[in-house]
Design a protein around this motif. Structure first.
Motif, mmCIF file in Angstrom:
data_model
loop_
_atom_site.group_PDB
_atom_site.id
_atom_site.type_symbol
_atom_site.label_atom_id
_atom_site.label_comp_id
_atom_site.label_asym_id
_atom_site.label_seq_id
_atom_site.Cartn_x
_atom_site.Cartn_y
_atom_site.Cartn_z
ATOM 1 N N LYS A 142 0.842 -1.203 0.000
ATOM 2 C CA LYS A 142 0.000 0.000 0.000
ATOM 3 C C LYS A 142 0.875 1.251 0.000
ATOM 4 O O LYS A 142 1.820 1.365 0.780
ATOM 5 C CB LYS A 142 -0.914 0.010 1.224
ATOM 6 C CG LYS A 142 -1.990 1.100 1.207
ATOM 7 C CD LYS A 142 -2.979 0.872 2.346
ATOM 8 C CE LYS A 142 -4.160 1.833 2.269
ATOM 9 N NZ LYS A 142 -3.777 3.203 2.607
ATOM 10 N N ILE A 143 0.545 2.181 -0.880
ATOM 11 C CA ILE A 143 1.245 3.460 -0.970
ATOM 12 C C ILE A 143 0.233 4.575 -0.754
ATOM 13 O O ILE A 143 -0.809 4.615 -1.418
ATOM 14 C CB ILE A 143 1.928 3.648 -2.346
ATOM 15 C CG1 ILE A 143 2.942 2.524 -2.601
ATOM 16 C CG2 ILE A 143 2.594 5.013 -2.427
ATOM 17 C CD1 ILE A 143 4.122 2.531 -1.668
ATOM 18 N N ASN A 144 0.517 5.482 0.158
ATOM 19 C CA ASN A 144 -0.404 6.575 0.460
ATOM 20 C C ASN A 144 0.067 7.904 -0.125
ATOM 21 O O ASN A 144 1.275 8.120 -0.298
ATOM 22 C CB ASN A 144 -0.554 6.729 1.982
ATOM 23 C CG ASN A 144 -1.234 5.533 2.616
ATOM 24 O OD1 ASN A 144 -2.078 4.899 1.998
ATOM 25 N ND2 ASN A 144 -0.858 5.217 3.840
ATOM 26 N N PRO A 145 -0.862 8.808 -0.398
ATOM 27 C CA PRO A 145 -0.511 10.137 -0.930
ATOM 28 C C PRO A 145 -0.048 11.060 0.180
ATOM 29 O O PRO A 145 -0.679 12.085 0.489
ATOM 30 C CB PRO A 145 -1.821 10.604 -1.566
ATOM 31 C CG PRO A 145 -2.883 9.985 -0.705
ATOM 32 C CD PRO A 145 -2.339 8.639 -0.302
ATOM 33 N N VAL A 146 1.077 10.724 0.804
ATOM 34 C CA VAL A 146 1.498 11.410 2.024
ATOM 35 C C VAL A 146 1.914 12.863 1.791
ATOM 36 O O VAL A 146 1.774 13.703 2.685
ATOM 37 C CB VAL A 146 2.635 10.637 2.725
ATOM 38 C CG1 VAL A 146 2.138 9.301 3.234
ATOM 39 C CG2 VAL A 146 3.827 10.440 1.789
#
Length: 467
Positions: free
Chosen positions: A327-331
């Motif tokens: 999972k990659i988040n739009p940090v």
């Protein structure tokens, strides 16, 4: 420490021991004790420290020019201020950024540091105030009420200039993406529903324009901060400042800072009014709102990536979950929005502090200064981070975008002029129910030839591009 490691200083309230090697004095000591609020010392606000040094330098030159300060003291004060402008002694500015007293503690912290360094340059000991005094010489012809706001304005201008530079780089990054995505057709949306086709380049180009407009408004707002009240002394009457001091001090300060500073026409008004800060904060809030809106869009456009819109890819900068592999988040957009929320809150603080000013002085400038500093510096950092860690690395999922356009009922809007609204609506309804493509249904019904349909649905025509 032993007794010899301290020196004794005296003020209105009596005698206190101050570390012998400290450049600050008794008034700074009491302020540090009185205001343990944020844990953030004035020395961490480099622009404000330099602003105070610039004011004191300009005042020393003006006082010498007018015959109030001898050359030896003036030169020593100027030399000490030069060192602070060059970044030295900032650790000696110890008072908390939020303080009572309308900034008096900040002003006296500066007066004491400059006085003690000037004494060293004169060959004297720290605390030997009979030779050069923080109030009588460093603060000569001044009050906190004109020196501190003037320093604040210089600091604010410096911070805004850095923010403007960061906004320009962000604008350029969006403009570069607009050119890169110029012919990538996608569906535009209104109210989160399919609207009509556009290009991804148009979408990113709009972001560039939004940033450019805010940059222009911010530059305009900063011009108001170039009006200073130096020479006003306590309430704007100029008591204890000689004739010609205000003009001379402003001239020297403009030379030191390289800024087109002007003295306010009415110093009584200028000493109590913080309207320029309120206006600037309002523009900062506008910048924050726009940035957060753009970041919300980036998060939506990159959502999924398979179960959401998935139209663009944001750079993967860190793992997104401690439990969900891959999972990659739009940090980066997330952190920028959080800064925006802070700026909006700071604007409320500044508004209330400005409203709370009474009669001839606003006692709440320290919280205005702190809030403005946070807004400007955090926005600058957020813009830089958004540019470097996100926007420059965005890529488009072109095949997915093309498929979305082909299967969207929004495509039917382009056929209105040829088919009429009623027929186009029927096509849209059937497409929605059956899942068939708009172009497919038009051809099946014989409403247009393949050649006519191809011409109408050309990507450049759909997005109203000029070739």
């Amino acid at each position: 420490m032993t007794e010899a490691a301290f020196r004794s200083e005296h003020d209105l309230l009596g005698d206190r021991l101050v570390p012998a090697d400290a450049y600050w004095g008794v008034q700074t000591l009491r302020a540090v004790e009185n205001f343990p609020i944020t844990g953030l010392a004035l020395g961490g606000h480099a622009h404000l420290v330099r602003g105070l040094a610039a004011v004191k330098l300009a005042a020393a030159r003006a006082n010498h020019e007018l015959g109030l300060l001898d050359a030896a003291r003036a030169d020593a004060i100027v030399a000490a201020c030069r060192e602070i402008l060059d970044g030295r002694l900032h650790d000696q500015f110890r008072v908390d950024v939020i303080q009572g007293g309308a900034g008096t503690s900040s002003n006296m912290n500066a007066n004491e540091v400059i006085a003690n360094r000037a004494l060293e340059l004169l060959g004297a000991e720290k605390g030997e105030y009979s030779r050069l005094h923080p109030n009588d010489h460093v603060n000569l012809s001044q009050s906190t009420n004109d020196a501190y706001p003037t320093a604040v304005k210089i600091a604010t201008i410096a911070g805004v200039q850095e923010l403007l530079a960061a906004l320009e780089l962000l604008e350029d990054a969006f403009a570069d993406k607009a050119r890169q995505f110029r012919t990538v057709v996608k569906m535009g949306r209104t109210q989160l529903q399919d609207a009509v086709p556009m290009t991804l380049g148009q979408e990113f180009g709009a972001y560039a324009v939004m940033i450019r407009e805010d940059r222009q408004r911010l530059a305009e707002a900063s011009l108001l901060v170039h009006e200073i009240n130096l020479g006003a002394t306590a309430i704007g009457t100029g008591l204890n400042a000689p004739d010609g001091y205000a003009a001379a001090a402003c001239r020297h300060l403009a030379a030191v800072t390289g800024l087109p500073l002007v003295t306010a026409v009415d110093l009584v008004e200028a000493t109590q009014d913080v309207g320029a800060f309120v206006h600037l904060s309002g523009v900062l809030k506008r910048v924050a709102v726009k940035l957060s809106k753009i970041c919300n869009d980036l998060r939506l456009l990159s959502s999924g990536p398979r179960a959401g819109l998935g139209e663009i890819n944001l750079p993967a900068v860190q793992s997104g979950s401690s439990i969900m592999p891959g999972k990659i988040n739009p940090v980066i957009p997330e952190v920028v929005s959080q800064v925006a929320y802070e700026v909006i809150g700071n604007d409320v603080t500044i508004t209330m502090a400005a409203e709370g000013g009474q009669l001839q002085l606003n006692a709440f400038e320290p919280i205005i200064v702190h809030s403005l500093h946070q807004s400007v510096s955090h926005l600058r950092a957020a813009c830089t981070t958004l540019t470097e860690r996100c926007v420059r690395g965005i890529t488009a999922n072109e095949e997915h975008l093309r498929t979305s356009v082909e299967h969207s009922i929004g495509l039917v809007t382009a056929l209105n002029p040829r088919l009429g609204y009623a027929t186009a609506t029927a096509i849209a309804q059937e497409a929605l129910v059956t899942g068939a493509g708009v172009a497919e249904l038009v051809l099946e019904r014989g409403l247009l030839t393949a050649e006519e349909l191809g011409s109408i649905l050309r990507p450049e025509r759909l997005a109203n591009l000029t070739v």
